[in-house]
Design an enzyme around this catalytic site. Sequence first.
Site, PDB file in Angstrom:
ATOM      1  CE  LYS A 172      45.055 -34.443 -12.700  1.00 40.94           C
ATOM      2  NZ  LYS A 172      46.294 -34.332 -12.323  1.00 40.94           N
ATOM      3  CD  GLU A 218      40.135 -19.549 -11.575  1.00 41.54           C
ATOM      4  OE1 GLU A 218      39.668 -20.522 -11.090  1.00 41.54           O
ATOM      5  OE2 GLU A 218      40.763 -18.875 -11.031  1.00 41.54           O
ATOM      6  N   GLY A 247      48.055 -31.495 -14.716  1.00 42.15           N
ATOM      7  CA  GLY A 247      47.475 -30.389 -15.578  1.00 42.15           C
ATOM      8  C   GLY A 247      48.520 -29.712 -16.406  1.00 42.15           C
ATOM      9  NE  ARG A 248      53.487 -28.502 -12.926  1.00 45.17           N
ATOM     10  CZ  ARG A 248      52.712 -28.678 -11.782  1.00 45.17           C
ATOM     11  NH1 ARG A 248      51.514 -28.252 -11.699  1.00 45.17           N
ATOM     12  NH2 ARG A 248      53.483 -29.228 -10.782  1.00 45.17           N
ATOM     13  CD  GLU A 274      50.613 -25.065 -11.369  1.00 51.56           C
ATOM     14  OE1 GLU A 274      50.358 -25.945 -12.037  1.00 51.56           O
ATOM     15  OE2 GLU A 274      49.877 -24.072 -11.332  1.00 51.56           O
ATOM     16  CG  HIS A 281      62.288  -2.999 -31.685  1.00 53.03           C
ATOM     17  ND1 HIS A 281      63.318  -1.724 -32.129  1.00 53.03           N
ATOM     18  CD2 HIS A 281      62.536  -3.900 -32.335  1.00 53.03           C
ATOM     19  CE1 HIS A 281      63.776  -2.494 -33.137  1.00 53.03           C
ATOM     20  NE2 HIS A 281      63.257  -3.703 -33.300  1.00 53.03           N
ATOM     21  CE  LYS A 289      43.465 -23.705  -6.970  1.00 55.06           C
ATOM     22  NZ  LYS A 289      43.370 -24.992  -7.618  1.00 55.06           N
TER      23      LYS A 289
HETATM   24  O1  F6P Z   1      45.376 -24.366  -9.606  1.00 57.55           O
HETATM   25  C1  F6P Z   1      46.359 -24.724 -10.328  1.00 57.55           C
HETATM   26  C2  F6P Z   1      45.795 -25.654 -11.230  1.00 57.55           C
HETATM   27  O2  F6P Z   1      45.478 -26.863 -10.222  1.00 57.55           O
HETATM   28  C3  F6P Z   1      46.974 -25.983 -12.357  1.00 57.55           C
HETATM   29  O3  F6P Z   1      47.617 -26.877 -11.888  1.00 57.55           O
HETATM   30  C4  F6P Z   1      45.748 -26.626 -13.278  1.00 57.55           C
HETATM   31  O4  F6P Z   1      46.737 -26.734 -14.469  1.00 57.55           O
HETATM   32  C5  F6P Z   1      44.993 -25.648 -13.376  1.00 57.55           C
HETATM   33  O5  F6P Z   1      44.711 -25.118 -12.021  1.00 57.55           O
HETATM   34  C6  F6P Z   1      43.528 -25.886 -13.921  1.00 57.55           C
HETATM   35  O6  F6P Z   1      43.106 -27.245 -13.220  1.00 57.55           O
HETATM   36  P1  F6P Z   1      41.847 -27.885 -13.727  1.00 57.55           P
HETATM   37  O7  F6P Z   1      42.225 -28.615 -14.862  1.00 57.55           O
HETATM   38  O8  F6P Z   1      41.539 -29.231 -12.760  1.00 57.55           O
HETATM   39  O9  F6P Z   1      40.739 -27.335 -13.909  1.00 57.55           O
END
Ligand code: F6P
Length: 515
Positions: free
Chosen positions: A204, A210, A261-262, A347, A378, A487
């Site tokens: 987003k 990452e 995002g979620r 979240e 199990h 972060k």
């Molecule tokens: O750090 C949490 C978060 O902002 C989530 O809410 C989001 O889904 C995820 O990181 C990834 O964010 P992005 O889509 O901006 O890379």
Amino acid sequence: MASSAQRCDETQAWGSLRLHFEAAGRDFDVRDAFAKDPARAAAFSFEAPHVFADLSKNRVDVQADRLLLQLARDCALEAQRDAMFAGATANATEGRQVMHWLLRTPKDAAAGKEVADELAKVHETLDAMLAFAQQVRADGQITDVVNIGIGGSDLGPQMAVIALDEFVAPGKRFHFVSNIDGHELASVLRQLKPRNTLFLIASKTFTTLETMTNARSAKRWFEQNGGTDVARHFAALTTNVEAAAEFGIERTFGFWDWVGGRYSVWSAIGLPIAIAVGAGRFRDMLAGAHAMDQHFQHEPLERNLPVRLALLDVWYRDFHGFASRSVAPYHSALRRLPAYLQQLEMESNGKRVDRDGREVPYGTSPVVWGEPGTNGQHAYFQMLHQGTDVVPVEFIAVRRPAHELAEHHPQLLANVLAQAAALMRGKSDPGGHKHFPGNRPSTMFVLDRLDPASFGALIALYEHRVFCAGAIWGINSFDQWGVELGKVLAKDIAPRLQSADTNGLDPSTAQLIKR
Ligand code: F6P
């Protein structure tokens, strides 16, 4: 919730629920309730689009039920819902509207002036994204699609591609890389050839550490291994079109800051799903979710399934004190659902202050966890049956399988029904290790089959349930400030791992850096 509105714990219904819990709720036994009321199963069952829900094995009596509905009204739940659907700034701490539901609203739906322009943009982007998906599906040279994203830019599409496996086109493999741990990307890259691979960089913000690290490494690998046409082999799914262009990506599918995002699986973030199952089935998924939106918007609270589930969540969390909820999908294709729900629920509703910033004196999001049945039976079901904590369980059963292996499905369904019955019934063996206390609550969802429409409806059901619980708790379900501190600290620590500079750090972190 306006600042002047009553918070849930300040309402009359909350006080009455407290009294009722002490008088009858704490010791309520669902077995007695069934014995007294043969109509209980029907009375506590609900039909929503594509989802039948039996809530009758939960610890709720008629009085608690009445008071919980009153609580929803005292907390102005309907007004909060209507405000979200009218495009209000429901995410106040970030000054944003909350309109993921618009992503599945049909083009010709009557939309208020506020949202009509956005709806036109939604369909323009959807059409372009689905046309591209069809193009990739028809492109025999592309055999591998790699989604690089994390959190909402990973969990939704990954869950959906697995869930809809029955409908996935043969000839293409789908990979999901989220972790900054290079082992994950390295093990995927080992299976790929640049000329056969399409990388989707899903973020987003297009700033997430990452994702950007993985995207840079993927591009480097592509170029170092003879890949020449970045424009053909990379696409971006993002609200930050400029950053994607700076990264060197020409083909970008956008979305908007009013999609959390979620909650973004319905947006361009869903492109891997569209490539996997095709444009028509992606639209079916949106239609299933839209049908659930309509149910949520128009059914009276009494018959409104997301509302019912959220009220149960509040009842269990804040009156019974149950701190977790287990989700057990009895369909192996839903195996990533618990992970998806962890982000969606925890979240969204893992908050400790209300919308005015006041600390709340009640519990909010439970811990959500689980595994598909029958595997969980199990592993940890022992604790669900005989442990010291009561954990409400949510079972998901699917009537019709997507395979023809004769023996399996009746056994699977027998197990899901048996587990729910066993949790409730228990078994008397006073003083013995074989004693099951019973009266352990569960909910049963039944889907006719797992297809794009029922899958869409199920996920939208969970979204709205989370909204309702957050609205009753008076919290902002749409921000996530709690992820920021870690972060910031990681940025500070990264260079110290090289320099071994531990100045200003706590002794434990300093010691670990040295090690
Ligand atoms: O750090 C949490 C978060 O902002 C989530 O809410 C989001 O889904 C995820 O990181 C990834 O964010 P992005 O889509 O901006 O890379």
